[in-house]
Structures are given as C-alpha cells and as structure tokens.
Motif scaffolding. Structure first.
Motif, mmCIF file in Angstrom:
data_model
loop_
_atom_site.group_PDB
_atom_site.id
_atom_site.type_symbol
_atom_site.label_atom_id
_atom_site.label_comp_id
_atom_site.label_asym_id
_atom_site.label_seq_id
_atom_site.Cartn_x
_atom_site.Cartn_y
_atom_site.Cartn_z
ATOM 1 N N PRO A 122 -14.280 -37.026 7.414
ATOM 2 C CA PRO A 122 -13.316 -36.768 8.287
ATOM 3 C C PRO A 122 -13.390 -37.244 9.644
ATOM 4 O O PRO A 122 -14.705 -37.211 10.099
ATOM 5 C CB PRO A 122 -13.126 -35.179 8.401
ATOM 6 C CG PRO A 122 -14.302 -34.637 7.909
ATOM 7 C CD PRO A 122 -15.026 -35.666 6.962
ATOM 8 N N VAL A 123 -12.707 -37.877 10.257
ATOM 9 C CA VAL A 123 -12.736 -38.029 12.035
ATOM 10 C C VAL A 123 -11.821 -36.889 12.465
ATOM 11 O O VAL A 123 -10.945 -36.673 12.467
ATOM 12 C CB VAL A 123 -12.113 -39.371 12.157
ATOM 13 C CG1 VAL A 123 -12.182 -39.845 13.511
ATOM 14 C CG2 VAL A 123 -12.795 -40.595 11.260
ATOM 15 N N ALA A 124 -12.852 -36.261 13.420
ATOM 16 C CA ALA A 124 -12.350 -35.149 13.943
ATOM 17 C C ALA A 124 -12.628 -34.990 15.525
ATOM 18 O O ALA A 124 -13.888 -35.443 15.928
ATOM 19 C CB ALA A 124 -12.888 -33.785 13.487
ATOM 20 N N ASP A 125 -11.586 -34.292 16.445
ATOM 21 C CA ASP A 125 -11.818 -34.178 17.609
ATOM 22 C C ASP A 125 -11.822 -32.663 17.968
ATOM 23 O O ASP A 125 -10.792 -32.002 17.730
ATOM 24 C CB ASP A 125 -10.761 -34.695 18.476
ATOM 25 C CG ASP A 125 -10.743 -34.442 19.914
ATOM 26 O OD1 ASP A 125 -11.846 -34.048 20.400
ATOM 27 O OD2 ASP A 125 -9.934 -34.641 20.803
ATOM 28 N N GLY A 126 -13.118 -32.076 17.666
ATOM 29 C CA GLY A 126 -12.960 -30.568 17.754
ATOM 30 C C GLY A 126 -12.476 -29.831 16.393
ATOM 31 O O GLY A 126 -12.856 -30.447 15.456
ATOM 32 N N ASP A 127 -11.494 -29.226 16.476
ATOM 33 C CA ASP A 127 -10.947 -28.715 15.158
ATOM 34 C C ASP A 127 -9.774 -29.587 14.811
ATOM 35 O O ASP A 127 -9.270 -29.194 13.557
ATOM 36 C CB ASP A 127 -10.503 -27.340 15.490
ATOM 37 C CG ASP A 127 -11.548 -26.243 15.755
ATOM 38 O OD1 ASP A 127 -12.730 -26.292 15.394
ATOM 39 O OD2 ASP A 127 -11.251 -25.247 16.399
ATOM 40 N N GLU A 128 -9.332 -30.673 15.547
ATOM 41 C CA GLU A 128 -8.129 -31.456 15.239
ATOM 42 C C GLU A 128 -8.705 -32.493 14.362
ATOM 43 O O GLU A 128 -9.661 -33.206 14.728
ATOM 44 C CB GLU A 128 -7.403 -32.031 16.455
ATOM 45 C CG GLU A 128 -6.312 -32.790 15.820
ATOM 46 C CD GLU A 128 -5.612 -33.634 17.258
ATOM 47 O OE1 GLU A 128 -4.729 -34.233 16.925
ATOM 48 O OE2 GLU A 128 -6.102 -33.274 18.058
ATOM 49 N N ILE A 129 -8.518 -32.623 13.217
ATOM 50 C CA ILE A 129 -8.778 -33.992 12.047
ATOM 51 C C ILE A 129 -7.776 -34.976 12.441
ATOM 52 O O ILE A 129 -6.640 -34.817 12.026
ATOM 53 C CB ILE A 129 -8.479 -33.342 10.498
ATOM 54 C CG1 ILE A 129 -9.614 -32.253 10.531
ATOM 55 C CG2 ILE A 129 -9.059 -34.590 9.861
ATOM 56 C CD1 ILE A 129 -9.764 -31.703 8.945
ATOM 57 N N LEU A 130 -8.291 -35.865 12.956
ATOM 58 C CA LEU A 130 -7.481 -37.050 13.267
ATOM 59 C C LEU A 130 -7.178 -38.154 12.197
ATOM 60 O O LEU A 130 -6.263 -38.907 12.220
ATOM 61 C CB LEU A 130 -8.335 -37.812 14.416
ATOM 62 C CG LEU A 130 -8.476 -36.934 15.821
ATOM 63 C CD1 LEU A 130 -9.093 -37.836 16.970
ATOM 64 C CD2 LEU A 130 -7.288 -36.566 16.492
ATOM 65 N N GLY A 131 -8.457 -38.079 11.231
ATOM 66 C CA GLY A 131 -8.186 -38.865 9.969
ATOM 67 C C GLY A 131 -9.343 -38.794 9.103
ATOM 68 O O GLY A 131 -10.117 -37.994 9.242
ATOM 69 N N ALA A 132 -9.354 -39.579 8.099
ATOM 70 C CA ALA A 132 -10.324 -39.885 7.156
ATOM 71 C C ALA A 132 -10.556 -41.126 7.066
ATOM 72 O O ALA A 132 -9.924 -42.023 6.771
ATOM 73 C CB ALA A 132 -10.056 -39.273 5.898
ATOM 74 N N LEU A 133 -12.007 -41.272 7.155
ATOM 75 C CA LEU A 133 -12.696 -42.764 6.827
ATOM 76 C C LEU A 133 -13.680 -42.507 5.506
ATOM 77 O O LEU A 133 -14.448 -41.624 5.418
ATOM 78 C CB LEU A 133 -13.736 -42.914 8.081
ATOM 79 C CG LEU A 133 -14.668 -44.043 8.171
ATOM 80 C CD1 LEU A 133 -13.811 -45.318 8.241
ATOM 81 C CD2 LEU A 133 -15.399 -43.881 9.465
ATOM 82 N N PHE A 134 -13.422 -43.648 4.613
ATOM 83 C CA PHE A 134 -13.970 -43.699 3.535
ATOM 84 C C PHE A 134 -14.388 -45.019 2.949
ATOM 85 O O PHE A 134 -13.694 -46.007 3.458
ATOM 86 C CB PHE A 134 -13.218 -42.835 2.541
ATOM 87 C CG PHE A 134 -11.825 -43.100 2.484
ATOM 88 C CD1 PHE A 134 -11.288 -44.106 1.520
ATOM 89 C CD2 PHE A 134 -11.029 -42.402 3.283
ATOM 90 C CE1 PHE A 134 -9.746 -44.245 1.737
ATOM 91 C CE2 PHE A 134 -9.463 -42.486 3.354
ATOM 92 C CZ PHE A 134 -8.989 -43.598 2.640
ATOM 93 N N LEU A 135 -15.546 -45.140 2.414
ATOM 94 C CA LEU A 135 -15.947 -46.506 1.730
ATOM 95 C C LEU A 135 -16.322 -46.208 0.530
ATOM 96 O O LEU A 135 -16.404 -45.147 -0.290
ATOM 97 C CB LEU A 135 -17.381 -46.813 2.501
ATOM 98 C CG LEU A 135 -17.133 -46.954 4.108
ATOM 99 C CD1 LEU A 135 -17.715 -45.551 4.927
ATOM 100 C CD2 LEU A 135 -18.164 -48.103 4.587
ATOM 101 N N ALA A 136 -16.201 -47.563 -0.239
ATOM 102 C CA ALA A 136 -16.578 -47.586 -1.677
ATOM 103 C C ALA A 136 -17.474 -48.855 -2.074
ATOM 104 O O ALA A 136 -17.391 -49.689 -1.332
ATOM 105 C CB ALA A 136 -15.316 -47.663 -2.472
#
Length: 381
Positions: free
Chosen positions: A120-134
C-alpha cells in the motif's frame, strides 16, 4: 540486479529524485510505477488510486503496451488481492498470484503473471493507493517467489516517498483549482458591476418614463420599451451569475454539465470565445469521465494561456460504447516534434497518460500558424 545490503539504495535515491521533478498527479504516478519496475527488475508494475465506489480513480501500468492495455478493457475493481492491500494496508509477497485463494482471474488479453509483490502507498492512516509488481526477472525454483525481503524493504522505502510525492502533487493540483476559484471571484465582481450598471440604467429610464407620461406619451412609451429591454438584460446577467458561479461537480452534475459550466466561465474570463457542444453523449465509468474532464481542462489551459486563440471549441460526442472529446483552437499552433526535442511537454505527457490510464487514446494535431486540435477517445464500459 544485485540485492545485497545497500545495493538498491542509490537506485531508490534516483527514483525519489525523479518523482520530485513532477508536479501533476498523473506524472507522479507514472514515475513511481516506472521507477518501481526498474528498481526491482520486474516485467510488470502498476499503481491504483481508489475511488469511493469500489473502483479506481486512476490506474497506471508499466510494462504493458498501449495496444495491450486497450485490449485488456475496463479498469479493475477493488477486489481480491488489490482490495486486501487497500483495506488492510499489509504487504503481499506471493510465489504465484494465480494460486492465491483471493485470485479472481483476469481478462483474456491480460498478460500472464506469477510471482507478485504488492504494497500500500499510505499517508499516515490514509491509504492513497496500491503499488504492485509481477514477474521478477530472475531464476525462480519451483514454488519460490522471485521477490525477496530486500525487495520488499526497498519497495517500502519507495512507497513512503511515493506517498509524499503524491500528496505534494495533489496539493499542486488543488492550487490550480484555487486559481480557477480566483477567476470565478473576479468574474463574480465583473458580473456584479454589469448587473449594477444595468439596474442603474433601468432606474433612470423608468424615472424618465414617469416624467414623460403626461406631456409626451409617445416618448414615455419608447422609454418603457427600453425599461423592458434593460430588465431582460439584467435578468440574463443574473441567470449567468447563478449558473456560471456555482461550481459544477462531476459526480453530481455529470460530465456534460461540468464541461459546459467550465466553458462558460472561461468564455467570460478570457478574451477568446470558448464554446461547448455535446452530441448523443451517454454516461461513462467514473474514471473515464474524470480523465476526460482533466484532459479538457489541460487542453483549455494551454489554448487560453499559450496559443493566442480567438476561438476555442470543445465538443463531446458518442463514439461506439465510449466517447470522443475534441478541443480545437485557431491559435498560433506549434511543432509537436520540436516541443518533444526541447524537453517541453505543454501537458501533453500528462494528457496521454490520463488517456492510456483509462484504456483510451489521445492524439494531438498542430503546426505553427494552423492552430491545435486535441482529441481523446475512451472505450466506455
């Protein structure tokens, strides 16, 4: 790529510097994804920014061609492993994503993926997005994940800085919106002055008609006709104030009403004539409408600030199951190739990324002295 202690830190530093060079959200997202894929030597990388309706407001990929992305179809929903990262804020490292019980399959045109790393890409408790690789490019013994604990650590550092860059970019875009709000305030002042002037003229004309009623009824009648005309003009100005100063909201008013409102505001705020027309348009998925709106805003900004255009026309038409947006101006135009070679983008990179991020396509036609036409087509859903 070696993943020994400290080996990836210079690469992370380079990626962080690259992120900090961009101000607009779409550019930042694209840089984060490209940096992550290069950093961990993966075939594919993606970053999804959730909306409030179970989907993604923005979804950026790297390692997939524009043609492949268009063939894959609509943006994914927040389900399975993507949802787990968004709602639980926990990293996921899997030897084979297809064997995870949460895996729900993917469209037929989707590239095949096995080992997987998501954060997850998070700013404190706020999840701004999800980053994933494969699909890490390395030997993988049967049942093993190519991504290591060190990879997860490096991606975690990148994700933390990605959150900062993304937050800064959002603040920058908010400042752009405040600039538009400033234009609205100036327009409100101009409208107030215009209406006040017409009402003052209306009052004087009515007084003149009153004075003439007894001694010159014919002239009094002419003055009363003028009163009627001035009252109609004042009513039009007040109607414009109500319609144009009320900020149109995409989720409440829809794309057509929002674009029409913004065109009306810009038409009054600039010397150029700004027009808008919609033909047979039907509602699209929220992410596609958001992308169309942002591209229209960027193209209008360029036309009004840089082209010297006298006329800027915005049209939105149905195209199959999707839509075609066109912004055409009669301004000075430019040489797109020269702009690219000079390292200037005029927002073109951001607009193209927004289009591709929702499975769409953006084309720009321009040459010096011939004006500019920006077209964006999206597939619908």
């Amino acid at each position: 790529m070696s993943n020994g202690p400290g080996a990836g830190i210079p690469a992370v530093s380079t990626a962080i510097l690259a992120m900090s060079r961009h101000l607009e959200v779409r550019d930042v997202l694209k840089t984060i994804v490209a940096s992550a894929r290069e950093l961990l030597d993966a075939e594919y990388a993606a970053l999804g920014v959730p909306d409030d309706h179970g989907g993604f407001a923005q979804f950026v990929v790297d390692g997939v061609s524009a043609e492949q992305w268009k063939a894959i179809g609509p943006l994914p929903r927040q389900h399975g492993i993507l949802a787990a990262m968004l709602h639980n804020a926990t990293p996921e490292r899997l030897a084979d994503v297809r064997e995870d019980p949460r895996f729900g399959g993917w469209p037929s045109a989707h590239p095949d993926m096995s080992d997987f790393l998501g954060l997850p890409v998070a700013d404190g408790d706020e999840i701004l997005g999800a980053l994933f690789l494969a699909n890490k490019r390395c030997p993988k013994p049967a049942g093993d994940c190519g991504f290591t604990e060190e990879d997860e650590r490096l991606l975690g550092i990148l994700a933390q800085h990605a959150a900062i860059a993304l937050t800064n970019a959002r603040l920058y875009e908010r400042s752009r919106e405040l600039t538009i709000a400033g234009e609205r305030a100036r327009l409100a002042h101009e409208l107030h002055d215009a209406v006040a002037q017409k009402l003052f003229s209306l009052r004087l004309t009515a007084q003149a008609a009153t004075a003439l009623v007894d001694r010159d009824p014919a002239r009094a009648k002419d003055e009363l006709h003028q009163v009627t005309a001035l009252a109609a003009e004042a009513a039009d100005e007040l109607r414009a104030a109500v319609v144009e100063l009320r900020p149109a909201a995409l989720d409440e008013d829809g794309l057509v009403a929002t674009l029409r409102s913004q065109a009306q505001v810009l038409d009054r705020a600039h010397s150029a004539r700004v027009t808008f027309a919609a033909h047979s348009f039907r509602a699209l998925p929220a992410a596609q409408e958001e992308a169309l709106l942002r591209v229209a805003q960027e193209a209008l900004h360029n036309a009004l600030r840089h082209s010297g255009a006298e006329l800027v026309g915005v049209t939105l038409t149905r195209s199959g199951q999707g839509a075609l947006l066109r912004i055409a101006d009669d301004g000075c135009g430019f040489d797109p190739g020269a702009v690219r070679r000079a390292g200037r983008h005029l927002g073109l990179v951001s607009m193209r990324d927004r289009a591709s991020g929702v499975g769409g396509k953006l084309t720009v036609e321009s040459e010096p002295g011939k004006g500019t036409t920006v077209e964006m087509e999206v597939p619908g859903g």
